[in-house]
Scaffold this motif. Structure first.
Motif, PDB file in Angstrom:
ATOM      1  N   TYR A  48       0.853  -1.188   0.000  1.00 25.80           N
ATOM      2  CA  TYR A  48       0.000   0.000   0.000  1.00 25.80           C
ATOM      3  C   TYR A  48       0.886   1.235   0.000  1.00 25.80           C
ATOM      4  N   TYR A  49       0.635   2.121  -0.966  1.00 26.60           N
ATOM      5  CA  TYR A  49       1.409   3.352  -1.080  1.00 26.60           C
ATOM      6  C   TYR A  49       0.494   4.559  -0.887  1.00 26.60           C
ATOM      7  N   THR A  50       0.967   5.523  -0.100  1.00 27.96           N
ATOM      8  CA  THR A  50       0.245   6.772   0.103  1.00 27.96           C
ATOM      9  C   THR A  50       1.265   7.895   0.242  1.00 27.96           C
ATOM     10  N   GLY A  75       6.209   8.461  -6.999  1.00 30.75           N
ATOM     11  CA  GLY A  75       4.761   8.374  -7.208  1.00 30.75           C
ATOM     12  C   GLY A  75       4.268   6.946  -7.169  1.00 30.75           C
ATOM     13  N   PHE A  76       2.966   6.795  -6.825  1.00 27.37           N
ATOM     14  CA  PHE A  76       2.461   5.430  -6.623  1.00 27.37           C
ATOM     15  C   PHE A  76       2.359   4.642  -7.920  1.00 27.37           C
ATOM     16  N   ALA A  81       4.151   0.078 -10.955  1.00 30.41           N
ATOM     17  CA  ALA A  81       4.729  -0.417 -12.212  1.00 30.41           C
ATOM     18  C   ALA A  81       5.960  -1.272 -11.947  1.00 30.41           C
ATOM     19  N   GLY A  82       6.763  -0.850 -10.968  1.00 29.77           N
ATOM     20  CA  GLY A  82       7.946  -1.630 -10.612  1.00 29.77           C
ATOM     21  C   GLY A  82       7.591  -2.979 -10.047  1.00 29.77           C
ATOM     22  N   LEU A  83       6.590  -3.021  -9.196  1.00 27.77           N
ATOM     23  CA  LEU A  83       6.156  -4.301  -8.610  1.00 27.77           C
ATOM     24  C   LEU A  83       5.600  -5.229  -9.696  1.00 27.77           C
TER      25      LEU A  83
END
Length: 354
Positions: A48-50, A75-76, A81-83
């Motif tokens: 989870y990114y915030t 940025g999320f 995209a990396g994951l």
């Protein structure tokens, strides 16, 4: 099983490698947190990114996921995209019911995966409330019931609709509500024929019906209730309409059980109203599901011919609306069980005359 785990367990059956969650209700269902961010759920792990506005609270409140501030990573979308690339994600579910066209364009430009519409994965899970969700909704309904009892001692001729609506909001907040689950509807006299009337300066007068539709949020989950009361002695027609709506509601509730279709429940209640000669004055569905949002799936209406599962909570709210005269709606929230249903609304339904 956590909500993360429930979502992850359904990925394979839908041919998905991962689920992207970006909506506020989806985020809250998955992790019990209200913020602004994006979550990626795979069969093995959740991220989870915030941003800085929410990161501290997110790290304190969210368990079972890796929580991080997206700013250092650019940025999320870049982090997601990396994951996706790192874990070989090809088919990525997303919430098409909530994602705008512009946002979808931005995501697909940056994330190299096939975006598969998968809102239904979450909406189906959200249909059935677990013990924690039910407890939150019961507490919200308890506050709503208590607010009705208190407003009845406040309601009188000379007050405006807006004053009553503001008082309801205040009462529920004082009793522990986080917020309203929707803007309260208070409609007196002829305004009651508008199912979603907006409270205004109209003054309540003796001999009128007053319809009050309101609810609150506790633990992120909604309550919803409507009661129509008479201020002063009602006319014979008003009493007839009220008793017809009450009979329709009780009939629909008696029809409700796990496995029933929304169409069956709606038609059972609507038949009572039609048989009384008021069929053309009942134009909406018999009820809707609720939970994190005030309107969810499934619903009690003619378009729903699918069985409704045990553990679903829906409103039961038939009405009769006579333009230029008055309207009547009575609404409870019921939970479907194998043997019938449980009404979690405890306010009286017999006509109240103040």
């Amino acid at each position: 099983m956590t909500h993360f785990e429930k979502i992850a367990a359904r990925l394979k059956d839908r041919g998905l490698d991962a689920m992207l969650i970006t909506s506020e209700p989806g985020e809250f269902y998955a992790m019990g947190f209200h913020g602004e961010g994006a979550a990626l759920i795979t069969p093995d792990k959740t991220w989870y990114y915030t941003d800085s506005r929410y990161i501290e609270a997110a790290q304190q409140q969210i368990t079972g996921a890796e929580v991080a501030d997206w700013a250092p990573g650019g940025g999320f979308r870049k982090l997601i995209a990396g994951l996706v690339k790192e874990h070989g994600i090809v088919k990525l579910g997303f919430e098409e019911r909530y994602m705008s066209v512009a946002s979808h364009t931005d995501w697909t430009k940056e994330v190299e995966a096939e975006f598969v519409p998968a809102s239904e994965l979450l909406t189906q899970l959200r249909q059935v409330k677990d013990a924690g969700e039910l407890a939150a909704m019961q507490e919200a309904q308890r506050i709503t019931d208590e607010a009705l009892l208190e407003i009845l001692n406040f309601l009188k001729p000379g007050l405006t609709e807006s004053e009553v609506a503001a008082r309801l909001t205040y009462i529920m907040a004082r009793k522990g509500a986080e917020r309203n689950s929707f803007d309260p509807i208070v409609a007196c006299g002829p305004n009651g024929s508008k199912p979603h009337a907006i409270p205004g300066p109209d003054v309540i007068q003796k001999g009128q019906f007053v319809t009050m539709d309101f609810g609150c949020v506790v633990g992120g989950y909604c309550s919803d209730m409507t009661r129509t009361v008479a201020v002063g002695q009602p006319s014979e027609e008003m009493e007839l309409v009220y008793n017809t709506v009450l009979k329709a509601q009780l009939t629909g509730i008696a029809t409700a059980h796990a496995g029933v279709t929304g169409k069956e429940v709606h038609e059972a209640g609507a038949k009572v109203i039609a048989d009384a000669g008021y069929g053309k004055y009942f134009g909406h569905g018999f009820g809707h599901s609720l939970g994190i949002e005030i309107h969810e799936d499934p619903g009690f209406h003619t378009r729903n011919d699918k069985p409704i599962p045990a553990g679903a909570l829906l409103s039961a709210e038939p009405g009769i609306y006579l333009p230029g005269k008055f309207g009547v709606r009575i609404e409870d929230v019921i939970m479907l069980t194998e043997g019938g249903c449980i009404d979690i609304t405890h306010s009286p339904k017999q006509l109240i005359i103040l």
